[in-house]
Structure formats: structure tokens, C-alpha cells
Design a protein around this motif. Structure first.
Motif, short mmCIF file in Angstrom:
data_model
loop_
_atom_site.label_atom_id
_atom_site.label_comp_id
_atom_site.label_asym_id
_atom_site.label_seq_id
_atom_site.Cartn_x
_atom_site.Cartn_y
_atom_site.Cartn_z
N UNK A 27 15.57 -0.80 1.08
CA UNK A 27 14.11 -0.66 1.01
C UNK A 27 13.40 -1.95 1.41
N UNK A 28 13.97 -2.65 2.37
CA UNK A 28 13.30 -3.87 2.83
C UNK A 28 13.21 -3.85 4.35
N UNK A 29 13.01 -2.65 4.89
CA UNK A 29 12.94 -2.51 6.35
C UNK A 29 11.65 -3.11 6.87
N UNK A 30 11.64 -3.54 8.12
CA UNK A 30 10.39 -4.03 8.71
C UNK A 30 9.42 -2.86 8.91
N UNK A 31 8.18 -3.18 9.26
CA UNK A 31 7.18 -2.13 9.44
C UNK A 31 7.38 -1.41 10.77
N UNK A 32 7.90 -2.14 11.74
CA UNK A 32 8.04 -1.57 13.07
C UNK A 32 9.27 -2.17 13.76
N UNK A 33 10.00 -1.31 14.48
CA UNK A 33 11.16 -1.79 15.24
C UNK A 33 11.02 -1.28 16.66
N UNK A 34 11.33 -2.13 17.61
CA UNK A 34 11.41 -1.66 18.99
C UNK A 34 12.89 -1.68 19.39
N UNK A 35 13.30 -0.64 20.13
CA UNK A 35 14.71 -0.56 20.53
C UNK A 35 14.79 -0.39 22.04
N UNK A 36 15.80 -1.04 22.64
CA UNK A 36 15.97 -0.90 24.09
C UNK A 36 17.04 0.11 24.45
#
Lengths: 296, 444
Positions: free
Chosen positions: B100-109
Motif C-alpha cells: 500500500x505504498x504505490x506511487x500515484x502514477x506509473x508510466x511503462x514502456x
């Protein structure tokens, strides 16, 4: 036959036997050296290859047949490596992990191994087996539970999950130290006790100085593990300013352009401290060899 | 000895303190640090977006500029962490979501990898924010499958790339081929390849075409172009054993057997990467290759003198004509995100043509909505390559294949299968059947 001629014959026989023996020894020695040389070359080739690749142009990296040495060494690969990412910051961060880890590993494992080898207590062997069993669990299995634990402690995104556990023993190091400590004669401890030493004094005044070679081994292993660790810092750190060199290496690589020559330059730079450490610690290994005579 | 022992304890305590202190500053709460650390955060009113970016190298610099522009415009502070692959394939994101400590946003390639997270229920849906992002009806059809799982939107493509056939026009002329008539079918491609190949006795001097180099070596490229279904999302079943899939590997093997697999292996092992002057298309060792729009930038930098043309990828009868694989960078909101509204704001900002503009200019990458093509400089200049890219992206045969929760594993296994066919002359039908049986179990 006269006596002097018999003596001459005997001398001649003795001399030729001696010659044969030294010839045999010479061959044996040469064979040993050749064998050692072959092994040395086997171990040196990958390092030589790393250095050679770090000085090549990108176009020379994958040439077939392999180019043993670049036509014109590209020392600029090292300059590029330093400017590609914050090398000194990442080096400092890596050292912040390496130093506590080495100290923690030596102190904690020595104490635990002493308990498992030099002190007599009930169920000692059974507890030792339990400690060894923990080695079976791979990191992938313990990764999530450990992350949850450290998160509860508010240690995520700090260096604590990467350093503090080393102050609480490592089964492999405990095993290594225990086996060594079992070989030190118990009479030394008895004599010290008769002289009035308490258990802790026996530990640090008698046993630990004798265990220097194995403590050195533990220190080198701990150093190497932390120096090369990629997944630990990746999981627990979420601030680029806290990244280590192994994570920095990944940042050099572009998705479409891996920049192998710069990576190889980093590889050479990262290997140098390990080599230096080994050469500094080498004499303790030699001490270890001489120590084995004491046991006899 | 006593002194040495005390020094050792002192060292230990100091080291622990150093490690601990470094954490107090940086660690216990990154948000807190930024909120108190500089003027920007007070301007942002404590609004902080935690964002994981997958970029490295030049792309990382571009992302940093994008973040700076966003912070300046909105006053929202962005805590960016550059994580290899966005943390998707190395356990980092998984651990963060579980903890429960995920970032707010992730970008993936890697869209396929991102999709596997959506299929496993690890992401928040974008459904309530789609209109806000302005993607609604403008979106090109090839992106819909990627964005949605079970009718809900989990991935937002930032931009995309298309695949094309690159050919050397000088070599075409030298071989008596018309550079204005590139091959359109596999049969023509094979004929052209033969004419363009140069042998020196038994040694290869130049290959007209090698099906498995560059993007042709990716697991799904030729399966998609030959018309294979690969995976049927309506039944949840893999479809690897149809004639079209088998035809792909038989076709590749034809090249291998014709020019000797060992010799081809040796020939291709000397090839440089996409961004090195030693790439075979740049050095003239290969006359045609299949790769993405980014290669135009590599050619501009490393081989400005190579004259080339681009065309649609040739397909066999029954294949996906005018088709292409789309390779998109995608945004995702992991479960447990605490600032979804800030994530939406950042993505909306990131989708704007003026923000993506430098990216499009450099890599000839494309927007995900057709109308935004008009705002890109390449379109304004009337660039023929970009025109082709637009046509391909709008094609009903453009898409992201094999969107399943096991896509990464499927990709690895298919690459191994391809090598097994090419270099060991194995029957692809049997191998595909065995692979399908094995992976179907993992899907259930």
C-alpha cells in the motif's frame, strides 16, 4: 675392485639418483606451474575482455572475429561514463551501505558463530540446523513479507532495510565462522579461563584474533554482496538521489541504445575497488594458511 | 586490544547513525521532505504527485523537462523516480502495491507488461476520468484493446510507434528494382531479397532481407502481420497452432536453410545496435529491414548519407494488410494511489501536443488521437513518412497483439521457439502445439 673405486661408484650412483630426483621434481614443478597458468588465464580473460571492451568504439564491440584490443583505445568512454550519471553521488550512497554492512556482518556473525561453536548449551545443534534452514528461502519468496515489515517500521525509502538486517546475522556467514571456530583448540579457552578471563574476554582477546582470516572472508563477501546488489536498493529506495552504483548502471542504458562501451567503462570502475580490497586483505588469507600449521 | 574493540564498536555505531541519519533526511516521508524543502512546494499548497518513470538516457532528460513544465504551470510538485521498466518486471511495483505504498502514477514502456498488471487487477480504472483527458471519440481504433480489460479502462497511451519496412533505394537501383515500387507481398519481398543478396562464393556479402532482425525478431511482429490471432480474448484461449502461425516460422526457416543457419548466425552476430553506426542497414550489410519510426532518427544521426525509403510491411494473402504493431508508452494508476486527481492532471498535461511535440519531432512517434496529427510539425511540413505513419496508425489492422496476463512469458517462449526452428530446423507445428498446451494452463 679397490675400496676407493667402490666409493667412487657409490658416489656416482648417489649423484645420478639425486639428479633423477631433481629432474623429476623439476618436471612436477613445471607441470604445476603450467596448470596454475592455465587457471590464471581462464580467470583473467573475462577481466581482460571487460577492460578491452571499455576502450572500444561502439562499432568494434560486437566484431566477429573478436577484436582482442581496440585499434585506438577510447579513453573518452570513461569521461562519458562520469558525465552520464552522478557517479560520485552514487558511489557515496553505495559506500553508505557497504561500510555498515561489513561492520554489521563481522560483529553479529562472529558473536552468533561463537555461541554455536565455543559454548555448550542444550539444543545447540538443533538451533543451528534451524538457522541453516533459513538459507533455503530465496529472496523472491521473502521479498514481499519483508517489504511489508519494513513498511510498518517506516523504513521504506531509507537505507535501514539494507543495513540493519546485517547486524542480526546471516546464516551463511554464521556457518562459515562456526566451522572455522570449531577448529581452534578448546585448550586455549581453558587456559585463558584459568588466567581469569571471562567469556567475552576469551571471545575478543583469544578467539577473534585467531579468526582474522575467516573474518576477512566474511568482510569481502559482505562487501561484494552489497556492492553488486541491484534488487535490494531497487525495491526499497524510491528517491533517485539515494540510488547506488548498480542502479545507476541501469540508468545509463537507453531503451533503444544500451551504450555498452560506457557500461563496460563503469564495469571496470566498479571492479577496481573490489580488486583493491582483495589485495589489501590478501595477507590475511596467507595468515590463514600459516595458521593451519598451528593445528597440527 | 581494548582500544581496538572500543574503536570497532564506535565505528559500528557511527556507521549505523550515518545510515540512519541519511534516512531521516531523505526517507521517512519523501512527501514531507518536498513539502518543507523548497518554495515550489509551498506554492503547490503541499500537493505532491509521486510518479515513476521508465525512461533513461535522452528520454529521461525529455521527461525531466516535461515535469519542470508541469510544475511551473500547475504549481504541483512532482516527485519523480526513474525506475527500470517502471518497476513492472523486477518486483518493485508489485511490492509497492502489496505494501500500500504505490506511487500515484506509473508510466511503462512495455504495453504488454502493463496490460498483464491490468489483467491481474493491480490497477485503478481511468473510466471516470476519460472525458477529462479528452481521449473519448478521437482515439484511433488500434488503442482500444490495449486500454481496456473486461470493459474497463486501465491504461492510457501517451504516444505510440509504428513499424514499417525500410529499404535502401541505391541498392534497389543497383539490383534493377524500382525504388518507387517496394514489395507489398511476402512473395515479392522474397524475390526482392534474393535480387538484393550478394554472395562471395559461399560467403554472404550482403543480405537482401533477414526476417528475424530488428523488429522482425520480436515475438509477435510476423505472427500479427501474417494474420494469426495469437490469443482470443473472447474465449480466453491461445491460438498458436493455426496455419498462419505455422507459416510464419516455415517462412523464416526457408531463409535459414537457403543461406545456412550457421553462416547467417555468424553474419548477424557482427551487427551493431539500432543506435550505432554499425547497424547493418547503415553499413550496407542488409538492404531491407522492418523496424519502427524511431529508426529515422538513428539514420539521421549515424548514417545521413544512406538513401532510403519506407513502406508498409509486406504480408501474405490473408495477412493484415496496411497493418502495423503499435508500441505505446502507457500511463497507469496502481492500486493504492493516493492522488488520482493529480495523476489525471499530469497525464492530461502530458497528452498535449505541445508537450509531446519535441518527442514527436525527435522520434517521429505519433499521437494516439488522429486529430492531434495536424498539430505535429511533421504533418505541417508534409513529411511523407509521417503521412504513412498516420495511415498505418488509423488502419483497422493496427494493434497490440497478445494482450493477456502472460504476455511477457509468451513473448520469451515464442522467441526461444523461433530460434529452435531457425537454428535447429525443428518442425514449428509440433513446437507451437507443445507451447500452447503449456501456456494455456498458466492462463487458467
Amino acid at each position: 675392485m679397490s675400496i676407493p673405486s667402490i666409493e667412487r661408484k657409490r658416489d656416482y650412483q648417489l649423484a645420478s639418483a639425486h639428479q633423477r630426483q631433481s629432474f623429476k621434481n623439476g618436471i612436477q614443478l613445471t607441470a604445476q606451474y603450467i596448470l596454475l597458468l592455465i587457471f590464471a588465464v581462464c580467470f583473467l580473460i573475462p577481466f581482460f575482455w571487460l577492460v578491452s571492451e571499455s576502450l572500444k568504439k561502439p562499432s568494434e564491440l560486437f566484431e566477429v572475429p573478436m577484436l582482442w584490443w581496440p585499434k585506438s583505445p577510447q579513453w573518452s568512454n570513461f569521461t562519458l561514463m562520469f558525465s552520464s550519471f552522478p557517479f560520485l553521488l552514487y558511489l557515496k550512497n553505495t559506500m553508505m551501505l557497504v561500510i555498515p554492512t561489513m561492520i554489521g556482518s563481522i560483529v553479529s556473525n562472529a558473536l552468533v558463530a561463537y555461541g554455536f561453536s565455543r559454548l555448550e548449551w542444550k539444543y545447540r545443534e538443533q538451533v543451528f540446523v534451524i538457522v541453516l534452514i533459513t538459507m533455503i528461502l530465496p529472496f523472491q519468496v521473502t521479498m514481499i513479507p519483508l517489504f511489508l515489515l519494513f513498511k510498518e517500521l517506516h523504513w521504506v525509502n531509507t537505507y535501514l532495510p539494507l543495513t540493519v538486517p546485517h547486524f542480526f546475522g546471516n546464516p551463511f556467514f554464521i556457518f562459515l565462522l562456526r566451522q572455522f571456530l570449531l577448529g581452534i583448540p578448546k585448550e586455549l579457552s581453558f587456559s585463558a579461563r584459568i588466567d581469569g578471563a571471562n567469556e567475552f574476554q576469551i571471545f575478543y582477546r583469544i578467539v577473534m584474533p585467531l579468526a582474522k582470516p575467516v573474518l576477512t572472508t566474511v568482510a569481502i563477501f559482505a562487501f561484494l554482496h552489497t556492492w553488486n546488489d541491484f534488487i535490494g536498493p531497487l525495491i526499497y529506495l524510491s528517491d533517485n538521489h539515494m540510488y547506488t552504483l548498480s542502479l545507476g548502471a541501469q540508468q545509463i542504458m537507453g531503451t533503444l541504445d544500451p551504450k555498452w562501451n560506457i557500461l563496460m567503462a563503469l564495469g571496470v570502475t566498479m571492479t577496481l575497488p573490489v580488486l583493491v580490497l582483495f589485495f589489501i586483505m590478501q595477507k590475511y588469507f596467507i595468515q590463514g594458511i600459516t595458521m593451519s600449521g598451528m593445528k597440527g | 586490544m581494548k582500544k581496538a574493540w572500543s574503536s570497532m564498536i564506535a565505528c559500528t555505531l557511527t556507521a549505523t547513525l550515518i545510515a540512519g541519519c541519511s534516512t531521516a533526511g531523505n526517507g521517512s516521508s519523501q512527501n514531507q521532505q518536498t513539502a518543507q524543502g523548497d518554495g515550489k512546494s509551498s506554492q503547490s499548497g503541499g500537493r505532491v504527485l509521486n510518479y515513476w518513470s521508465p525512461f533513461s538516457g535522452d528520454s529521461q532528460k525529455w521527461d525531466q523537462e516535461r515535469i519542470a513544465a508541469f510544475e511551473k504551470k500547475t504549481g504541483i510538485k512532482v516527485n519523480v523516480t526513474f525506475v527500470p521498466n517502471g518497476g513492472l518486471n523486477n518486483g518493485k511495483l508489485l511490492a509497492a502495491i502489496t505494501g500500500n505504498s504505490a506511487p500515484d502514477l506509473v508510466e511503462a514502456d512495455s504495453p504488454a507488461l502493463a496490460y498483464s498488471y491490468a489483467a491481474q487487477g493491480s490497477l485503478e480504472s481511468w473510466d471516470t476520468h476519460i472525458d477529462q483527458l479528452g481521449l473519448g471519440q478521437n482515439l484511433m481504433p488500434g488503442f482500444k484493446d490495449l486500454m481496456q480489460y473486461n470493459g474497463k479502462t486501465f491504461l492510457i497511451p501517451q504516444d505510440s510507434n509504428v513499424l514499417m519496412l525500410y529499404y535502401n533505394t541505391d541498392m534497389f537501383k543497383e539490383a534493377g528494382l524500382d525504388p518507387n515500387k517496394p514489395p507489398t507481398t511476402i512473395e515479392e519481398l522474397d524475390q526482392y531479397a534474393e535480387k538484393l543478396t550478394k554472395m562471395n562464393g559461399n560467403k554472404i556479402d550482403r543480405m537482401g532481407f533477414i526476417p528475424w532482425t530488428d523488429s522482425g525478431g520480436d515475438a509477435f511482429t510476423w505472427l500479427w502481420m501474417f494474420g494469426s490471432k495469437i490469443y482470443d480474448s473472447s474465449t480466453g484461449k491461445l491460438a498458436l497452432t493455426d496455419d498462419k502461425s505455422v507459416a510464419v516460422y516455415n517462412w523464416m526457416n526457408k531463409y535459414a536453410q537457403k543461406y545456412n543457419p550457421a553462416q547467417l548466425k555468424s553474419f548477424t552476430s557482427g551487427f551493431g545496435g539500432m543506435f550505432s553506426p554499425d547497424h547493418p542497414f547503415m553499413t550496407g550489410k542488409v538492404a531491407m529491414t522492418v523496424t519502427g519510426n524511431w529508426f529515422t532518427n538513428a539514420l539521421r544521426i549515424y548514417a545521413p548519407n544512406v538513401k532510403y525509403g519506407v513502406a508498409k510491411i509486406p504480408v501474405p494473402p490473408g495477412g493484415r494488410e496496411n497493418g502495423t504493431l503499435l508500441n505505446s508508452n502507457v500511463f497507469m494508476i496502481p492500486k493504492g494511489s493516493k492522488n488520482v486527481d493529480l495523476a489525471v492532471e499530469f497525464v492530461k498535461f502530458g497528452l498535449a501536443p505541445e508537450i509531446n511535440g519535441p518527442n514527436f519531432d525527435q522520434w517521429r512517434s505519433i499521437p494516439v488521437t488522429d486529430s492531434k496529427f495536424d498539430e505535429v510539425s511533421w504533418t505541417k511540413q508534409g513529411d511523407p513518412i509521417y503521412k504513412l505513419e498516420r495511415e498505418l496508425a488509423n488502419s483497422p489492422n493496427a494493434g497490440h497483439p497478445a494482450l493477456t496476463k502472460i504476455s511477457p512469458q509468451l513473448s520469451d517462449e515464442l522467441k526461444a521457439l523461433q530460434d529452435n526452428v531457425i537454428y535447429n530446423n525443428k518442425d514449428p507445428k509440433e513446437l507451437l502445439q507443445a507451447l500452447q498446451d503449456k501456456l494455456q494452463k498458466a492462463l487458467q
